[in-house]
Structures are given as C-alpha cells and as structure tokens.
Write a protein that holds these residues in place. Structure first.
Motif, PDB file in Angstrom:
ATOM      1  N   TYR A   1      48.894  35.673  57.428  1.00 47.54           N
ATOM      2  CA  TYR A   1      47.844  36.691  57.361  1.00 47.54           C
ATOM      3  C   TYR A   1      48.428  38.102  57.240  1.00 47.54           C
ATOM      4  O   TYR A   1      48.032  38.870  56.374  1.00 47.54           O
ATOM      5  N   ASP A   2      49.370  38.449  58.108  1.00 48.79           N
ATOM      6  CA  ASP A   2      49.884  39.818  58.161  1.00 48.79           C
ATOM      7  C   ASP A   2      50.760  40.190  56.966  1.00 48.79           C
ATOM      8  O   ASP A   2      50.897  41.364  56.643  1.00 48.79           O
TER       9      ASP A   2
ATOM     10  N   ASN B   1      50.521  38.516  53.844  1.00 48.70           N
ATOM     11  CA  ASN B   1      49.965  37.912  52.619  1.00 48.70           C
ATOM     12  C   ASN B   1      50.810  36.748  52.125  1.00 48.70           C
ATOM     13  O   ASN B   1      51.072  36.617  50.937  1.00 48.70           O
TER      14      ASN B   1
END
Length: 183
Positions: free
Chosen positions: A46-47, A49
C-alpha cells in the motif's frame, strides 16, 4: 568446505547483512551495519504502490561509536527502504543507546531501550552482529596491548568458546600457563 548440494529449489528471499569496524582518529571506533531484504517476486504494498522483484523491502543502516571498553558514545540509524512510510520515524530512538555498554546482558539492555514498539525489529536484530563486529574489531588490538604489558594476566578469551577452552590445544599453544588439559 561448502554445504552439501541441496534439493532443486527457488530463491524467494535474500537478507544481506554487512558489518564493518573502523578505528577513528579520536581513538574511538565506528561500527557500521547495513541490512537489506529482497524478494525474488513482485508483491503488493500500500505505502509504496507495490514492491518489485529485487527491490529492497528493507534497506537500513546503523552506526555505533564505541570506546575500548565497548561503551557507546553515539548511535545513529537510517531507514532508506521499508514496507511502511512510518518506519523511518523510529530511527531517532536509537540515539538512546548512548551510554550502553556491550557486555553480558547486552540483548536484554537493548530490548529495554529500543525493543518492541520503541524500535524497529530489523535494526534491533542488526545490533547483535554489530556487537560481535565491535568485539572482533577492537579486542585483538586492545588485548594485545593489555596482555603484552601485564605478564600472567588471564586472557579475556579463555573459556569463551570451544577453541579457547582451558583444556584445548589452542590455549596450550597460545597461553601455556593457563592450559588445564592433560600433558
């Protein structure tokens, strides 16, 4: 001699730890460690990509500055890559290692200061090989000075491992007055 040949396999994860010890001009020692974790496959994150195959998940640095007695004068940590954006926020806590001495009980003392939520698991793990590197860097030079200036002084390495057991051939050869084996 290398390990025996393994069964056919595929590399999934690689952790590289590199530690170096330096003598400083001010008679202190810098002990530096670098830890890198890499996966052989791409995966979502998530952080960041996603994290590509071969891209570091963790890329972290740690330096401790110690004296001849293994007392930490300075500590610095840097996180260049991590799975979460907030990971680098904790690196400043490692400055709290200042004043700690590398000696028996080291791991427990480290965990009280930067263990759990007060630190980073990977940087805390890196402190153990840094402690060993500090010993390997400093001890041979300092002990040579100490033992050559004090005849009959018990070597600090005596009984610290199999090779330095009081009854070993190594001790018989290097420190015959401290040899406790059969003649």
């Amino acid at each position: 001699m290398p390990l025996t040949n393994p069964v056919e396999r595929e590399l999934i994860h690689e952790r590289t730890i590199e530690c170096k010890g330096y003598k400083r001009k001010d008679d202190l020692w810098d002990i530096e460690g670098h830890l890198v974790d890499i996966k052989s496959y791409e995966f979502p994150n998530y952080d960041r990509n996603g994290i590509a195959a071969g891209e570091p998940i963790h890329d972290m640095w740690l330096r401790i500055t110690v004296d001849n007695n293994m007392l930490i004068h300075e500590a610095e940590a840097v996180t260049d890559a991590s799975p979460f954006n907030i990971c680098p926020n904790i690196t400043s806590n490692f400055t709290q290692l200042k004043g700690l001495q590398i000696k028996q009980g080291w791991r427990g003392s480290v965990n009280k200061i930067v263990g759990g939520t007060q630190g980073c698991t990977h940087l805390v793990e890196l402190l153990n090989p840094l402690a060993t590197t500090a010993f390997q860097t400093i001890y041979p030079l300092v002990s040579q000075e100490m033992t050559s200036s004090i005849p009959g002084k018990k070597p600090l390495l005596l009984n610290s491992c199999h090779a330095y057991a009081a009854n070993s051939s190594v001790v018989k050869r290097q420190w015959p007055s401290f040899y406790e084996g059969e003649e």
